[in-house]
Design a protein around this motif. Structure first.
Motif, PDB file in Angstrom:
ATOM      1  N   SER A   1     -17.422  76.131  26.167  1.00  0.00           N
ATOM      2  CA  SER A   1     -17.721  75.100  25.831  1.00  0.00           C
ATOM      3  C   SER A   1     -18.638  74.838  26.140  1.00  0.00           C
ATOM      4  O   SER A   1     -19.314  73.644  25.443  1.00  0.00           O
TER       5      SER A   1
ATOM      6  N   ASP B   1     -22.367  60.913  22.146  1.00  0.00           N
ATOM      7  CA  ASP B   1     -21.797  61.643  22.302  1.00  0.00           C
ATOM      8  C   ASP B   1     -23.187  62.669  22.893  1.00  0.00           C
ATOM      9  O   ASP B   1     -22.518  63.575  23.831  1.00  0.00           O
TER      10      ASP B   1
ATOM     11  N   ALA C   1     -10.154  65.343  22.059  1.00  0.00           N
ATOM     12  CA  ALA C   1     -10.758  64.424  23.321  1.00  0.00           C
ATOM     13  C   ALA C   1     -10.114  63.973  24.168  1.00  0.00           C
ATOM     14  O   ALA C   1      -9.935  63.912  25.297  1.00  0.00           O
ATOM     15  N   CYS C   2      -9.111  62.800  23.318  1.00  0.00           N
ATOM     16  CA  CYS C   2      -8.207  61.459  24.428  1.00  0.00           C
ATOM     17  C   CYS C   2      -7.368  62.395  25.130  1.00  0.00           C
ATOM     18  O   CYS C   2      -6.964  61.860  26.670  1.00  0.00           O
TER      19      CYS C   2
ATOM     20  N   TRP D   1      -8.910  63.607  28.248  1.00  0.00           N
ATOM     21  CA  TRP D   1      -9.396  62.258  28.790  1.00  0.00           C
ATOM     22  C   TRP D   1      -7.744  62.310  29.763  1.00  0.00           C
ATOM     23  O   TRP D   1      -8.114  61.565  31.230  1.00  0.00           O
TER      24      TRP D   1
ATOM     25  N   GLU E   1     -12.198  68.351  16.131  1.00  0.00           N
ATOM     26  CA  GLU E   1     -11.893  67.069  16.472  1.00  0.00           C
ATOM     27  C   GLU E   1     -10.149  67.168  16.963  1.00  0.00           C
ATOM     28  O   GLU E   1      -9.931  66.427  18.179  1.00  0.00           O
TER      29      GLU E   1
ATOM     30  N   LEU F   1     -16.944  66.830  21.884  1.00  0.00           N
ATOM     31  CA  LEU F   1     -15.965  65.600  22.328  1.00  0.00           C
ATOM     32  C   LEU F   1     -15.615  66.418  22.616  1.00  0.00           C
ATOM     33  O   LEU F   1     -14.748  66.462  24.195  1.00  0.00           O
ATOM     34  N   SER F   2     -14.524  66.984  22.025  1.00  0.00           N
ATOM     35  CA  SER F   2     -13.372  68.232  22.568  1.00  0.00           C
ATOM     36  C   SER F   2     -13.977  69.221  23.312  1.00  0.00           C
ATOM     37  O   SER F   2     -13.395  68.768  24.506  1.00  0.00           O
ATOM     38  N   HIS F   3     -15.027  69.781  23.162  1.00  0.00           N
ATOM     39  CA  HIS F   3     -15.965  70.623  24.228  1.00  0.00           C
ATOM     40  C   HIS F   3     -16.114  69.602  25.294  1.00  0.00           C
ATOM     41  O   HIS F   3     -16.010  70.458  26.738  1.00  0.00           O
TER      42      HIS F   3
ATOM     43  N   ALA G   1     -14.981  67.152  26.591  1.00  0.00           N
ATOM     44  CA  ALA G   1     -14.489  66.923  27.108  1.00  0.00           C
ATOM     45  C   ALA G   1     -12.903  67.571  28.164  1.00  0.00           C
ATOM     46  O   ALA G   1     -12.410  67.185  29.197  1.00  0.00           O
TER      47      ALA G   1
END
Length: 599
Positions: A226, A268, A520-521, A524, A557, A574-576, A578
């Motif tokens: 990542s 980001d 990403a959520c 989190w 995403e 953002l995914s990576h 997170a």
């Protein structure tokens, strides 16, 4: 038709990137930068919109692939009844050129290979004039259209109905190379590169960069990959960090939520900077801060939420008719109208990241702190403004709770810059404003009846962005108000075990409803579980999320659980980032003496 998103692997030279399909076709390539017009655009159409296929002639050939160590040198092993070959795809790093190499190495037996090259410059608007390369000992083509030109060297290619093809055999122990170089059409044709030397230096550079990662948890391999993705999305010369390598991959097939992510979002990029800093990459922090100073220099009231790779401000959104869209999902967009939005949270993300840089030992310059003071001066006058929020809604501006929390974080980091780092500034005024913003959030952003923070003031909806509150220090992960918010998020936003950003059916974003869970959520939520003592829940959800990672470690995403495919632009920074945060939180959670049973 394009492949499933997870069937594409990324190669990059830290200036641009290409997507290589599991079928051996490069279906997306923009040169010389991530945000240049595509020359291979089959990802958003079909082969006639540009591609470079290099694969066995046998349609039943089986492909397995991996990256060559901690690099972006892609190794694809092809097996047929007659033999086995390895194809190495990479973009040479550090040569100041725009090159792409495809090396075929015979392993066993004999393999019949085929090439299909379809060059379509300008987002498939232009078929170039092509001629044979002359005056060299190797075969090649030169293709020119307007400002763009490429030279392709390797097995002889022959014209056939606006494409070029070749067929050749590779035997065990033999190596056959193909290389492509983009150049400006008014310049001389660049010479061929030394592929052996380019391979060695490119591989060594990526390996050296990855070896600096300071993470020793059980998910180190996923964390390193990542972080490599984040580096691959960072432009080496400017320091700008793009949100993804693609445009217009749909959040829902057939839907209209198709956006161009090949730009630098302050949010980001700031979050990426924090992750890189926490894993030993201080040099990258300095490069990004230098980019930031150049990009937002001037009147703080002119600060944008996003910029081009070199800090360009004019990024108008337009729809392309030349590309039909990924599996017919239109429109295809270039540029992004979010550039014109007011999003108050971005100043908070910037201030949080720059404070983290200070804490990591990155010293302020004569310009960097004055710039931050100017941003705070702007925020003092504008923090009560409604905005479009972290999700860039195209509906009515609101007083989003997440945005106000990031305003609080901005004042908090400004105060700490004075108190902890000895910087100069209006300490008492910023402390007073910090307290005022907190009181505003606790009074208007928390619903006592629901026992939860809400999406925006006056709403009864929740939003996954509320999971960021503990991340920036607004409250503890175990604060009763935060735990109530987590319970509400689990109840309202969980679909198929993953989190939506918010309920699109509520109409807050001004767009037709419908999207898949946002990866990403969910990461989190893993972080929240791990930091609040729910380490078993964190591990369960993390393992599920890692099951959505592609065979080469990439994430887009969103994820379509029912269809079993990734969705949205890829690979998504953002995914990576997170994922990395979640893995770090699990390591810390495993070391914590306070744990609770899985929920």
């Amino acid at each position: 038709m394009a492949l499933p998103i997870e069937d594409y692997a990324l190669i990059s030279d830290c200036h641009s990137a290409a997507l290589v399909g599991l079928n051996g076709s490069i279906d997306w390539l923009c040169l010389p930068r991530y945000d240049s017009a595509s020359m291979f655009g089959a990802l958003l159409g079909d082969e006639n919109h540009g591609r470079w296929l290099l694969a066995p002639a046998d349609p039943n050939a089986i492909a397995t692939r991996r990256y060559d160590g901690d690099t972006f040198v892609l190794s694809t092993l092809w097996t047929t009844s007659t033999g086995q070959v390895e194809v190495l795809d990479f973009m040479p790093h550090g040569d100041g050129r725009a090159d792409l190499v495809r090396r075929v190495r015979g392993i066993t037996g004999t393999m019949a290979m085929t090439q299909d090259l379809r060059i379509r410059f300008g987002y498939a608007t232009t078929i170039p004039w092509v001629r044979q390369l002359k005056g060299e000992s190797v075969c090649g083509l030169v293709a020119i259209a307007g400002p763009d030109a490429i030279v392709v060297r390797g097995p002889a290619l022959r014209a056939s109905d606006h494409r070029h093809e070749s067929h050749f055999d590779v035997i065990a122990g033999e190596t056959v190379d193909a290389q492509m170089t983009w150049y400006r059409s008014h310049r001389e044709i660049p010479p061929a590169i030394d592929i052996d030397a380019a391979y060695r230096s490119t591989r060594a550079w990526w390996q050296s960069w990855a070896s600096r990662c300071s993470h020793d948890g059980p998910l180190r391999a996923q964390v390193v990959r990542s972080l490599l993705v984040l580096r691959a999305l960072t432009h080496e010369r400017t320091g700008g960090i793009v949100a993804a390598a693609t445009t217009s991959l749909p959040e829902q097939t057939g839907g209209t939520r198709n956006w161009d992510y090949r730009y630098v979002w302050l949010r980001d990029a700031s979050l990426t900077l924090e992750v890189l800093l926490s894993h030993g990459y201080e040099v990258e922090a300095g490069d990004w801060r230098a980019w930031l100073l150049r990009a937002i220099a001037g009147d703080p009231s002119d600060v944008q939420i996003m910029y081009g790779l070199s800090g360009e401000r004019y990024l108008p959104e337009r729809e392309l008719s030349s590309l039909p869209g990924y599996n017919g999902s239109s429109p295809v967009r270039v540029g992004n109208d979010a550039v014109n939005q007011f999003q108050s949270d971005v100043i908070g993300e910037v201030m949080v990241a720059l404070h983290a840089a200070r804490a990591a030992g990155v010293r302020e310059t004569e310009f960097s702190w004055p710039l931050q003071r100017a941003l705070m001066s702007f925020l003092e006058k504008n923090w009560r403004r409604a905005d479009q929020g972290i999700w860039e809604v195209r509906g009515q501006a609101r007083e989003f709770t997440h945005s106000r929390v990031m305003v609080w974080a901005a004042f908090d980091r400004a105060v700490r810059g004075i108190q902890e780092c000895g910087l100069d500034g209006p300490l008492e005024r910023w402390k007073t404003l910090r307290d005022e913003v907190r009181a505003d959030i606790e009074t208007r952003g928390f619903n006592e009846n629901l026992g939860s923070y809400v999406q925006y003031y006056g709403s009864t909806e929740v939003d996954a962005s509320l999971l960021v509150l503990p991340q920036v220090g607004f409250c503890a992960p175990t604060d009763p108000r935060m735990l109530g918010t987590v319970a509400a998020i689990e109840a309202d936003l969980c679909r198929d075990g993953l989190l939506l950003r918010y309920r699109t059916t509520a109409g807050v974003d001004g767009l037709p409803p419908g999207e898949h869970p946002f990866l990403a959520c969910s990461f989190w939520l893993v972080e929240q579980y791990a930091t609040s003592g729910r380490i078993d829940d964190a591990n369960i959800l993390m393992n599920r999320l890692l099951g959505f990672v592609s065979d080469v470690g990439l994430l887009s995403e969103e994820y379509d659980v029912a269809g079993g495919h990734q969705a949205g632009n890829t690979p998504q920074a953002l995914s990576h980032l997170a994922l990395v945060r979640a893995a770090d939180a699990i390591v810390a959670g495993l070391a914590s003496p306070t744990r609770v049973l899985a929920g």
